[in-house]
Design a protein around this motif. Sequence first.
Motif, mmCIF file in Angstrom:
data_model
loop_
_atom_site.group_PDB
_atom_site.id
_atom_site.type_symbol
_atom_site.label_atom_id
_atom_site.label_comp_id
_atom_site.label_asym_id
_atom_site.label_seq_id
_atom_site.Cartn_x
_atom_site.Cartn_y
_atom_site.Cartn_z
ATOM 1 N N THR A 162 11.646 0.916 8.208
ATOM 2 C CA THR A 162 12.636 0.566 9.058
ATOM 3 C C THR A 162 12.533 -0.940 8.889
ATOM 4 N N GLY A 163 13.589 -1.672 8.455
ATOM 5 C CA GLY A 163 13.362 -3.155 8.173
ATOM 6 C C GLY A 163 14.638 -3.713 7.594
ATOM 7 N N MET A 164 14.259 -4.963 7.345
ATOM 8 C CA MET A 164 15.511 -5.635 6.248
ATOM 9 C C MET A 164 14.479 -6.352 5.225
ATOM 10 N N PHE A 165 14.789 -6.271 4.067
ATOM 11 C CA PHE A 165 14.181 -6.793 2.771
ATOM 12 C C PHE A 165 14.941 -7.098 1.675
ATOM 13 N N ALA A 166 14.380 -7.917 0.768
ATOM 14 C CA ALA A 166 14.622 -7.795 -0.849
ATOM 15 C C ALA A 166 13.324 -8.151 -1.214
ATOM 16 N N LEU A 167 13.014 -7.497 -2.446
ATOM 17 C CA LEU A 167 11.661 -7.414 -2.939
ATOM 18 C C LEU A 167 11.870 -7.230 -4.481
ATOM 19 N N ALA A 168 10.676 -7.617 -4.959
ATOM 20 C CA ALA A 168 10.588 -7.483 -6.484
ATOM 21 C C ALA A 168 8.992 -6.918 -6.670
ATOM 22 N N CYS A 169 8.768 -5.788 -7.498
ATOM 23 C CA CYS A 169 7.515 -5.351 -7.705
ATOM 24 C C CYS A 169 7.412 -5.183 -9.139
ATOM 25 N N TRP A 170 6.100 -5.510 -9.654
ATOM 26 C CA TRP A 170 5.875 -5.375 -10.875
ATOM 27 C C TRP A 170 4.518 -4.281 -11.051
ATOM 28 N N ASP A 171 5.200 -3.318 -11.748
ATOM 29 C CA ASP A 171 4.075 -2.213 -11.936
ATOM 30 C C ASP A 171 3.408 -2.218 -13.449
ATOM 31 N N ALA A 172 2.205 -2.647 -13.418
ATOM 32 C CA ALA A 172 1.634 -3.114 -14.882
ATOM 33 C C ALA A 172 1.317 -2.018 -15.643
ATOM 34 N N ARG A 173 1.004 -0.757 -15.046
ATOM 35 C CA ARG A 173 0.605 0.287 -15.493
ATOM 36 C C ARG A 173 1.901 0.794 -16.433
ATOM 37 N N LYS A 174 3.051 0.959 -15.718
ATOM 38 C CA LYS A 174 4.107 1.287 -16.226
ATOM 39 C C LYS A 174 4.913 0.423 -16.939
ATOM 40 N N ALA A 233 0.864 -1.302 -0.075
ATOM 41 C CA ALA A 233 -0.146 0.017 -0.017
ATOM 42 C C ALA A 233 0.939 1.390 0.014
ATOM 43 N N ALA A 234 1.984 1.168 0.859
ATOM 44 C CA ALA A 234 2.977 2.315 0.959
ATOM 45 C C ALA A 234 3.532 2.450 -0.833
ATOM 46 N N ILE A 235 4.002 1.731 -1.442
ATOM 47 C CA ILE A 235 4.563 1.747 -2.678
ATOM 48 C C ILE A 235 3.267 2.201 -3.494
ATOM 49 N N GLU A 236 2.133 1.787 -3.619
ATOM 50 C CA GLU A 236 1.161 2.415 -4.248
ATOM 51 C C GLU A 236 0.949 3.869 -4.125
ATOM 52 N N GLN A 237 0.977 4.033 -2.857
ATOM 53 C CA GLN A 237 0.580 5.741 -2.512
ATOM 54 C C GLN A 237 1.751 6.524 -2.794
ATOM 55 N N TRP A 238 2.807 6.168 -2.023
ATOM 56 C CA TRP A 238 4.106 7.098 -2.440
ATOM 57 C C TRP A 238 5.164 6.770 -3.459
ATOM 58 N N GLY A 239 4.924 5.706 -4.146
ATOM 59 C CA GLY A 239 5.901 5.195 -5.047
ATOM 60 C C GLY A 239 7.089 4.404 -4.309
ATOM 61 N N ILE A 240 7.914 3.800 -5.052
ATOM 62 C CA ILE A 240 8.668 2.868 -4.474
ATOM 63 C C ILE A 240 9.754 3.336 -3.718
ATOM 64 N N THR A 241 10.579 4.443 -4.198
ATOM 65 C CA THR A 241 11.559 5.074 -3.636
ATOM 66 C C THR A 241 11.147 5.677 -2.268
ATOM 67 N N ASP A 242 10.067 6.437 -2.318
ATOM 68 C CA ASP A 242 9.773 7.201 -1.272
ATOM 69 C C ASP A 242 9.153 6.307 -0.054
ATOM 70 N N ALA A 243 8.575 5.232 -0.456
ATOM 71 C CA ALA A 243 7.986 4.287 0.587
ATOM 72 C C ALA A 243 9.357 3.713 1.190
ATOM 73 N N LEU A 244 10.261 3.394 0.564
ATOM 74 C CA LEU A 244 11.432 2.442 1.005
ATOM 75 C C LEU A 244 12.155 3.641 2.178
ATOM 76 N N LYS A 245 12.124 4.827 1.955
ATOM 77 C CA LYS A 245 12.704 5.539 2.521
ATOM 78 C C LYS A 245 12.258 5.792 4.081
ATOM 79 N N LYS A 246 10.915 5.603 4.034
ATOM 80 C CA LYS A 246 10.025 5.527 5.277
ATOM 81 C C LYS A 246 10.102 4.238 6.148
#
Length: 590
Positions: free
Chosen positions: A126-138, A111-124
Motif C-alpha cells: 500500500t503506497g505511492m511509488f515509482a521505481l527501477a530495479c536491476w536484476d543482475a542474475r536475470k 527484501a519483498a522483491i527478492e523474496q516474492w518477485g516484483i509483481t507479487d511484492a507490488l501487489k502486497k
Amino acid sequence: MCGITGFWHSNSGDSNAALLERVGRMMEALKHRGPDGAGSWADERTGLALAARRLAIVDTSDAGAQPMLSASGTKVLVFNGEIYNHVALRRELEHEGVSVAPGSDTAVLLAAIEQWGITDALKKTTGMFALACWDARKRELWLARDRLGEKPLYYARLGGAFVFGSELRALREHPAWRAEVSADALDALLRFNYIPGEQSVFRGITRLRPGHTLCLRESDLSAAAPPVSQAYWSFAEIALDGERRPWQGGFDGAMDEVERLMIDALGTSMSASVPAAISLSGGLDSSLLAALAVRAGIKPLRTLTVGFDEPDYDESAHARDLAARLGTEHHETTLTGADARDLVPQLAEIYDEPLADFSQFPACSVARLARDRGVKVLISGEGCDELFGGYRLYGDTLRAHRRWSFRPRWLSGILKRVAGRGHAAATARELYLQSLRRWDRPHPLLLRHDSSRALDQITDAPDMRKDAHWMMALDTVAYLPDDLLVKMDRATMWYGVENRATLLSHPIVEFAWRLPVQWKVDGGAGKYILRQLAKRHLPEAWLARKKRGFTPPLGHWLRGPLREWAESLLSESALNDTGLIATKSAREIW
C-alpha cells in the motif's frame, strides 16, 4: 526518496567513472526532488547506471540511502515514494525467515522483491511509488509505478540507450537527447488543459502507465519495438468488479466502513519521521480528513491553508474556524496578484512539461508554506471527487441529458440542423466528453498537427453500466493522474515536500467502487455518503455552506498584475518565434 533516474546502454564501452559522471548530471537535474542526499551506482560490464536523489521521510538515517543493494547482492533498487504498510510487510517477511534491516521502507520493499518477485511484492504494497530495479542474475531492468499514478516515471530510447527518470529534465541531461515537440500532445493540451495518457510533450518520450510494470531485457535495447508494459493492478477490473459485487451491508454500514478505511489510511500516511500536515481548503474533503485525524488521535495535528485577497474566492476564514474547532496547529498564507506575478515565471520550470491547470498557483503556495513551516509531508484530498462523485459536472450532465431526451422529436431534428455538431449528442456520455473539451477543434491555433488521438487518450475507461460511474471512471484514468496528481507532485517536490493523497489508498478505491451510484451522486449533489459521514464530525451549519473551490481569481489577475506578462508571451514576435502557434489566431483570441 523522491527522484530517480538511470540508463542502460549495453554497447557503450564506458568505464564505471564515465557512467557515474553521466548519470550524475541526470541526477543533479532532480536535486529539488531530493534535497537530503544523493547516490549512484554503475556496472561497466552491462553499461547500466542508476541514481537517486533523496527526501528523507520514513527513515532519515543513512540506512535509507540509495541505490540500495539486496542482501544477496543480485538486485539494485532506486525508489521514489513511500510504502505505507512497510511495518506489516516486514512482519510477513520475518515470519518467512527473511531478516530486514531496521527503519527504511525501501529496505522492506527490496527484501519483498527478492523474496516474492516484483509483481507479487507490488501487489502486497500500500503506497505511492515509482521505481527501477536491476536484476543482475536475470539481466533484467524493471520499472514500476503505483496503482493510481501519484508518482511519475518517464522512459525513452535515446540513441542506443534506454533512459528513464522521474521528470523529463533528467532525460534531457543524457547526451543522446534529441526530442521534437509532439503535435498530438499540443493538440491534447489545448483540448483538455493537460496532456493525457502515455504520451509526453515530446515525441518518443513515454510515461509509464499507473499500476504497470515494464521489464527490459538486453535484447529489447536493439529490438524494433519497445517492450510492452504489463498491469499488476487494473482500475478497470476494480470498477467493473464493484458493479458486479455491490456492497450489501446497507448505507450505515457503508459509512462505517468508509470511516474505518479513511482513519486507517490517515494513520499510515501520516506516519513519518518528519513533520506532516493536512492541506485544509475549507471544503468537504480536507475538512473531513482533518476531523477524522482528530478522531484517530493523531498528534501533533497541523493544518495549512491558502487564501486569496479577492473575497469572492477566499475560504481561509472557514478553514481557520474549523482548525480552531478541531484544535489543530494552523498556518495560513494569502495569495495575492503580486504573488502570482512573482510565481508565474517559475511555473514552466517547476512543472517541466506543459500543464494548464490554474490551481497550480495555490498548489505551489501551500507547498511553499509547508516548507517554510518545517513540514515535509502534506496530506491532500485528491481523488475524492472521482471516487465519490463530487464534481458538479456529473449532475449537470445528467440533468442536461434528461432535458435533451424529453424534447419532441421534431425539435431534435431542427436543433441538429440549425445548431450543428455541438447539439447533436445523443447520450449523456457524449455530452460529458463535449463538456471536457476546452477547445473542440484547436487546429486553427496550431501550425502543424497530426490526426489527433487526444480523445482516444482520455476515453480508456471501463464501460460502466451507469453513466455517472462511467464519468467518474473516465476522470480516474485521465484527469486524476495526468492533471491533478501531476499538479501536486511537481508543486510539492519543487519545495522539498512530499504530497500524499490519502484517499487514493487502494483499499478505499476498491471499496468506493462497490457503492451504488445513488450514494454518491444524489439528486445532482455529489459525495452524498461523505456528506452524511461528515455530519458525525462537523457542524451542520458548516456543511450547508456553498463550496467555492480551490480556484484563484485568474481573470482578475490577467486583467491586472499578470496582464503585462501574458501580453509579452502572446506578442506577435513571441508567437512567431515558437514555430508552433498560429500568430493571427492566437492574437485574435487574446
